[in-house]
Design an enzyme around this catalytic site. Sequence first.
Site, PDB file in Angstrom:
ATOM      1  N   GLY A 162       1.991   2.222  10.731  1.00 55.74           N
ATOM      2  CA  GLY A 162       2.968   3.299  10.617  1.00 55.74           C
ATOM      3  C   GLY A 162       3.662   3.644  11.919  1.00 55.74           C
TER       4      GLY A 162
ATOM      5  N   LYS B 175       0.184   4.245  -0.366  1.00 54.13           N
ATOM      6  CA  LYS B 175      -0.440   5.454   0.198  1.00 54.13           C
ATOM      7  C   LYS B 175      -0.158   6.659  -0.703  1.00 54.13           C
ATOM      8  CE  LYS B 175      -0.277   3.277   4.669  1.00 54.13           C
ATOM      9  NZ  LYS B 175      -0.285   3.378   6.116  1.00 54.13           N
TER      10      LYS B 175
ATOM     11  N   HIS C 262      -9.722   1.593   4.360  1.00 56.15           N
ATOM     12  CA  HIS C 262      -8.483   1.749   5.129  1.00 56.15           C
ATOM     13  C   HIS C 262      -8.731   2.727   6.285  1.00 56.15           C
ATOM     14  CE1 HIS C 262      -4.390   2.808   6.204  1.00 56.15           C
ATOM     15  NE2 HIS C 262      -4.034   1.665   5.650  1.00 56.15           N
TER      16      HIS C 262
ATOM     17  N   GLU D  94      -6.105  -4.720  10.124  1.00 54.48           N
ATOM     18  CA  GLU D  94      -5.049  -3.743  10.391  1.00 54.48           C
ATOM     19  C   GLU D  94      -5.342  -2.980  11.683  1.00 54.48           C
ATOM     20  OE1 GLU D  94      -2.789  -2.571   6.629  1.00 54.48           O
ATOM     21  OE2 GLU D  94      -4.552  -1.295   6.705  1.00 54.48           O
TER      22      GLU D  94
ATOM     23  N   GLU E 256      -7.071   5.063   7.400  1.00 53.97           N
ATOM     24  CA  GLU E 256      -6.768   6.466   7.070  1.00 53.97           C
ATOM     25  C   GLU E 256      -7.944   7.097   6.322  1.00 53.97           C
ATOM     26  OE1 GLU E 256      -2.989   5.672   5.243  1.00 53.97           O
ATOM     27  OE2 GLU E 256      -2.206   5.112   7.217  1.00 53.97           O
TER      28      GLU E 256
ATOM     29  N   SER F  55       2.820  -2.231  10.284  1.00 53.27           N
ATOM     30  CA  SER F  55       4.256  -2.347  10.561  1.00 53.27           C
ATOM     31  C   SER F  55       4.826  -3.731  10.252  1.00 53.27           C
ATOM     32  CB  SER F  55       4.577  -1.941  12.010  1.00 53.27           C
ATOM     33  OG  SER F  55       4.215  -0.580  12.219  1.00 53.27           O
TER      34      SER F  55
ATOM     35  N   ASN G 174       0.881  -1.172   0.000  1.00 51.36           N
ATOM     36  CA  ASN G 174       0.000   0.000   0.000  1.00 51.36           C
ATOM     37  C   ASN G 174       0.915   1.218   0.000  1.00 51.36           C
ATOM     38  OD1 ASN G 174      -1.802   2.045   0.449  1.00 51.36           O
ATOM     39  ND2 ASN G 174      -2.427   1.378   2.500  1.00 51.36           N
TER      40      ASN G 174
END
Length: 249
Positions: free
Chosen positions: A172, A11, A94, A166, A96, A212, A9
Amino acid sequence: MRRKLIAGNWKMNMTPSEALELIEKLEGLVKNDEVDVCYCVPAIDIVPAVEAVKGSNVAIGAQNLYFEEKGAYTGEISAAMLTDAGVKYVIMGHSERRGYFGETDEDINKKLVKALEHKLIPIVCCGESLEQRQQGLTLSLIRDQIRTAFNGVSAADAADVVIAYEPIWAIGTGVTATSEQAEEVCADIRRYIAELYDEATAENIRILYGGSMNAQNAAELLSMADIDGGLIGGASLKTDFGSIVNYNK
Ligand code: PGA
């Protein structure tokens, strides 16, 4: 036997020219006939990326789509545009996008239905915050996310979907879920798919872990019974991604 999927991904990283450089740099490193590999790239990188991976084992994915067929939705990208451009996978839900752009479980459900209609392979993300984990809400929250996302999806279609677990606290941050924590949730997702559908659908559906994942921890996470691959952010932008793809070598 479920085939593992190692999905990057990217991003909001990599301009089109940087994308081509990265694809070239990774080319020899991501060959592994035993797993599926994809790069979920920014929308503007899709066309050159599809061209650049032609003839290789890498497929291209998108990071989002809009759930309407076409029309006056300035700034959005449709499922038909993605398939026509040669995209195979599409991420939805996701954390985010949920957090920064207000994407809801209902939106994700509409995106899932639309993606399946166009034969895209959806990668549906779910996961809890640290606070929710500490309150003991993880499994019930994820079951809620899955139930709403899959509303109205047939068993035959559901078997083709990829789910990515996730935990938000692991994305991250450099803090990875332990393989036991990740397996506990992925196994529960599979049990829940069996409840919503049937055992065969649950056996076929692929469940990824993301948060991660890196060259050091991938092999252990991917050895767990219910973890069928990884959704990898930071480490997908580096040559480390090649080591993750080849975790079994
Ligand atoms: P990370 O991101 O690997 O950088 O933690 C994973 C993701 O958000 O998909």
